[in-house]
Every structure is written in C-alpha cells, then in structure tokens.
Motif scaffolding. Sequence first.
Motif, mmCIF file in Angstrom:
data_model
loop_
_atom_site.group_PDB
_atom_site.id
_atom_site.type_symbol
_atom_site.label_atom_id
_atom_site.label_comp_id
_atom_site.label_asym_id
_atom_site.label_seq_id
_atom_site.Cartn_x
_atom_site.Cartn_y
_atom_site.Cartn_z
ATOM 1 N N PRO A 73 43.909 2.404 17.931
ATOM 2 C CA PRO A 73 42.875 2.429 16.719
ATOM 3 C C PRO A 73 41.593 3.131 17.010
ATOM 4 O O PRO A 73 41.626 3.572 18.340
ATOM 5 C CB PRO A 73 42.805 0.945 16.490
ATOM 6 N N GLU A 74 40.792 3.573 16.142
ATOM 7 C CA GLU A 74 39.552 4.009 16.472
ATOM 8 C C GLU A 74 38.677 2.877 16.087
ATOM 9 O O GLU A 74 38.548 2.062 15.413
ATOM 10 C CB GLU A 74 39.186 5.245 15.368
ATOM 11 N N TYR A 75 37.668 2.838 17.186
ATOM 12 C CA TYR A 75 36.418 1.718 17.329
ATOM 13 C C TYR A 75 35.255 2.714 17.297
ATOM 14 O O TYR A 75 35.034 3.174 18.417
ATOM 15 C CB TYR A 75 36.807 0.835 18.546
ATOM 16 N N ALA A 76 34.509 2.661 16.598
ATOM 17 C CA ALA A 76 33.247 2.974 16.403
ATOM 18 C C ALA A 76 33.228 4.709 16.847
ATOM 19 O O ALA A 76 32.742 5.011 17.832
ATOM 20 C CB ALA A 76 32.349 2.482 17.604
ATOM 21 N N HIS A 77 34.030 5.301 16.315
ATOM 22 C CA HIS A 77 34.336 6.791 16.302
ATOM 23 C C HIS A 77 35.072 7.023 17.818
ATOM 24 O O HIS A 77 35.256 8.176 18.150
ATOM 25 C CB HIS A 77 33.289 7.486 15.975
ATOM 26 N N GLY A 78 35.523 5.873 18.464
ATOM 27 C CA GLY A 78 35.924 6.326 20.070
ATOM 28 C C GLY A 78 37.243 5.570 20.160
ATOM 29 O O GLY A 78 38.173 5.033 19.326
ATOM 30 N N GLY A 124 47.200 0.723 21.600
ATOM 31 C CA GLY A 124 45.749 0.507 21.890
ATOM 32 C C GLY A 124 44.989 -0.657 21.726
ATOM 33 O O GLY A 124 43.764 -0.863 21.713
ATOM 34 N N SER A 125 45.856 -1.311 20.681
ATOM 35 C CA SER A 125 45.297 -2.590 20.109
ATOM 36 C C SER A 125 45.673 -3.974 20.578
ATOM 37 O O SER A 125 46.987 -3.911 20.811
ATOM 38 C CB SER A 125 45.371 -2.657 18.778
ATOM 39 N N LEU A 126 44.867 -4.555 20.809
ATOM 40 C CA LEU A 126 45.221 -6.129 21.308
ATOM 41 C C LEU A 126 45.522 -7.099 20.319
ATOM 42 O O LEU A 126 45.851 -8.330 20.597
ATOM 43 C CB LEU A 126 44.474 -6.643 22.686
ATOM 44 N N ARG A 127 45.196 -6.763 18.991
ATOM 45 C CA ARG A 127 45.259 -7.762 17.983
ATOM 46 C C ARG A 127 46.563 -8.197 17.719
ATOM 47 O O ARG A 127 47.594 -7.382 17.837
ATOM 48 C CB ARG A 127 44.639 -6.938 16.705
ATOM 49 N N LYS A 128 46.941 -9.412 17.330
ATOM 50 C CA LYS A 128 48.203 -10.048 17.004
ATOM 51 C C LYS A 128 48.736 -9.407 16.053
ATOM 52 O O LYS A 128 49.805 -8.898 16.129
ATOM 53 C CB LYS A 128 47.968 -11.757 16.869
ATOM 54 N N ASN A 129 47.978 -9.154 14.952
ATOM 55 C CA ASN A 129 48.719 -8.494 13.862
ATOM 56 C C ASN A 129 48.216 -7.032 13.798
ATOM 57 O O ASN A 129 47.935 -6.499 12.640
ATOM 58 C CB ASN A 129 48.395 -9.249 12.372
ATOM 59 N N SER A 130 48.446 -6.263 14.928
ATOM 60 C CA SER A 130 48.089 -4.881 14.956
ATOM 61 C C SER A 130 48.711 -3.988 14.189
ATOM 62 O O SER A 130 50.040 -4.036 14.530
ATOM 63 C CB SER A 130 47.665 -4.538 16.453
ATOM 64 N N TYR A 131 48.252 -3.087 13.532
ATOM 65 C CA TYR A 131 49.185 -2.095 12.677
ATOM 66 C C TYR A 131 49.623 -1.249 13.765
ATOM 67 O O TYR A 131 50.839 -0.591 13.295
ATOM 68 C CB TYR A 131 48.024 -1.370 11.630
ATOM 69 N N ASN A 132 49.034 -0.870 14.767
ATOM 70 C CA ASN A 132 49.491 0.128 15.752
ATOM 71 C C ASN A 132 50.770 -0.445 16.545
ATOM 72 O O ASN A 132 51.553 0.104 16.837
ATOM 73 C CB ASN A 132 48.343 0.325 16.702
ATOM 74 N N THR A 133 50.615 -1.893 16.901
ATOM 75 C CA THR A 133 51.781 -2.502 17.704
ATOM 76 C C THR A 133 52.946 -2.613 16.774
ATOM 77 O O THR A 133 54.037 -2.380 16.952
ATOM 78 C CB THR A 133 51.361 -3.844 18.091
HETATM 79 C C1 LIG Z 1 34.704 -3.129 15.865
HETATM 80 C C2 LIG Z 1 35.276 -2.069 15.011
HETATM 81 C C3 LIG Z 1 35.069 -0.811 14.950
HETATM 82 C C4 LIG Z 1 35.824 0.155 14.036
HETATM 83 N N1 LIG Z 1 35.491 1.320 14.040
HETATM 84 C C5 LIG Z 1 36.347 2.367 13.375
HETATM 85 C C6 LIG Z 1 35.979 3.730 12.974
HETATM 86 O O1 LIG Z 1 34.886 4.220 13.619
HETATM 87 N N2 LIG Z 1 36.649 4.466 12.384
HETATM 88 C C7 LIG Z 1 37.781 4.218 11.634
HETATM 89 O O2 LIG Z 1 38.516 4.707 10.852
HETATM 90 N N3 LIG Z 1 38.032 2.777 11.877
HETATM 91 C C8 LIG Z 1 37.419 1.793 12.590
HETATM 92 N N4 LIG Z 1 37.710 0.443 12.784
HETATM 93 C C9 LIG Z 1 38.764 -0.092 11.777
HETATM 94 C C10 LIG Z 1 40.038 -0.174 12.892
HETATM 95 O O3 LIG Z 1 40.557 1.073 13.486
HETATM 96 C C11 LIG Z 1 41.282 -0.604 12.279
HETATM 97 O O4 LIG Z 1 40.835 -1.972 11.692
HETATM 98 C C12 LIG Z 1 42.518 -0.538 12.946
HETATM 99 O O5 LIG Z 1 43.425 -0.914 11.940
HETATM 100 C C13 LIG Z 1 42.677 -1.434 13.858
HETATM 101 O O6 LIG Z 1 44.011 -1.219 14.563
HETATM 102 P P1 LIG Z 1 44.994 -2.558 14.829
HETATM 103 O O7 LIG Z 1 45.569 -2.887 13.341
HETATM 104 O O8 LIG Z 1 46.050 -1.917 15.480
HETATM 105 O O9 LIG Z 1 44.385 -3.672 15.515
HETATM 106 C C14 LIG Z 1 37.212 -0.523 13.325
HETATM 107 C C15 LIG Z 1 37.400 -1.730 13.536
HETATM 108 C C16 LIG Z 1 36.542 -2.467 14.316
HETATM 109 C C17 LIG Z 1 37.081 -4.003 14.552
#
Ligand SMILES: Cc1cc2nc3c(=O)[nH]c(=O)nc-3n(C[C@H](O)[C@H](O)[C@H](O)COP(=O)(O)O)c2cc1C
Length: 178
Positions: free
Chosen positions: A77-82, A11-20
């Motif tokens: 990942p979770e973004y803003a609890h979503g 669910g992450s488009l980030r290059k260094n994504s932990y999920n990927t």
């Molecule tokens: C805009 C934004 C909102 C985020 N909101 C949350 C959050 O609500 N809860 C949480 O636990 N982590 C939150 N995070 C942290 C991400 O879930 C975390 O960086 C995760 O590793 C991203 O996944 P990725 O590494 O696969 O890209 C947020 C990160 C960003 C950039």
Amino acid sequence: MESLKLLALSGSLRKNSYNTFALEALKVLAPSHTEIALGEIGDLPLFNPDRELENIPVLNKLKLSLGEASGLIIASPEYAHGISGPLKNALDWLVSGIEFPYKPIMLINTSPRASHAQEALKEVLRTMSGNIIEKSCVSIPLLSSELDCKGIIENEEIANTLIVGINNFYQETAAQKT
Ligand SMILES: Cc1cc2nc3c(=O)[nH]c(=O)nc-3n(C[C@H](O)[C@H](O)[C@H](O)COP(=O)(O)O)c2cc1C
C-alpha cells in the motif's frame, strides 16, 4: 513447462489487507507450473546496519526463500504518499545481500489512485538492482471494494488482470533463467 518458485511479499501487516488478499488470490490463479510462497516481513527488527552480521532467524528465512525463488512479487500500500514502512524495512535488510540483485520483480498495485508509492518503490527496487518486469506489473481497484481472496478470484475482470500479469511474469522470468 519449467516449474518456477516465486516469493510474494505484502507491504501491509493488516489482517484484512487488500494487498495480502491479492497475493493469496494470485497463488490460486497462477498457472500450475508456478509455486508462490508468501514471505513474512512483519517480525523483522528495525533495520540497523550494525546488526547485519547478527543471526536473525526471521531474516535468514526471508533471505533463504528469496534466494530459492526465481522471482519476487510485491503488493504494497501507499501510506502518506510513501512506501509502507514494513516493506522498506525488509528491503533495507536485503540491500547488501546476494539474493536480491537482478531478481525479476512483479508489482501489484491494489489502489490505482496511489501512484507516489509505486514510483518510489520502483526507484528503490532499481537502485537495489532489481529487475522490474513492466509487462507483469498490474493495477487492480481493490481499495474500498470489500473483496477478500475469494471475492478477488470470483471477480472476472480483476482475476483476469492478475492472470495476465502472472503469465507475463512467468514467461519473462523463465526466459531469463535460460
Ligand atoms: C496512515 C495511512 C495513510 C495512507 N495514505 C495514503 C496515501 O497517501 N495515498 C493513498 O492512495 N492511500 C493512502 N492510504 C490508504 C491505504 O493505502 C489503503 O487503505 C490500503 O488499502 C492499505 O492497504 P491494505 O488494505 O493492504 O492494508 C493510507 C492509509 C493509512 C492507514
């Protein structure tokens, strides 16, 4: 042992994504009788029901690989609890198709503190008639770990959690096929 094709979505488009990275590691750690393909969701257009009958090559490819897969693995990942926007967008495109319903699903949560998105994601997947295999769902502490794919494979505890999850997923998915 029966060989199973599985589709994995990050669910992450980030290059260094932990999920990927987690999904790439899973590909290596998974038993040899599983074939995991990483699907692409980043180039899907924004979901619009008016476009559902259009020929959209990236969507066709996603649907084809999901249709061919015996199970789906999601790490997001979770973004803003979503739920991440890209993943929800991809799922919305799949709602009305024949490929998704009853598909066994394994979930990987790479941040144990992020519980809201996982619960919301499960609700969406159940609403879409996905078959979440609870005993395959794993939580691994990757956030702030600086681990990449190789680091995950070399971390005995995390690698072991993934191996247990994918083995449980294989067993359930293979059993449900027969
Ligand atoms: C805009 C934004 C909102 C985020 N909101 C949350 C959050 O609500 N809860 C949480 O636990 N982590 C939150 N995070 C942290 C991400 O879930 C975390 O960086 C995760 O590793 C991203 O996944 P990725 O590494 O696969 O890209 C947020 C990160 C960003 C950039």
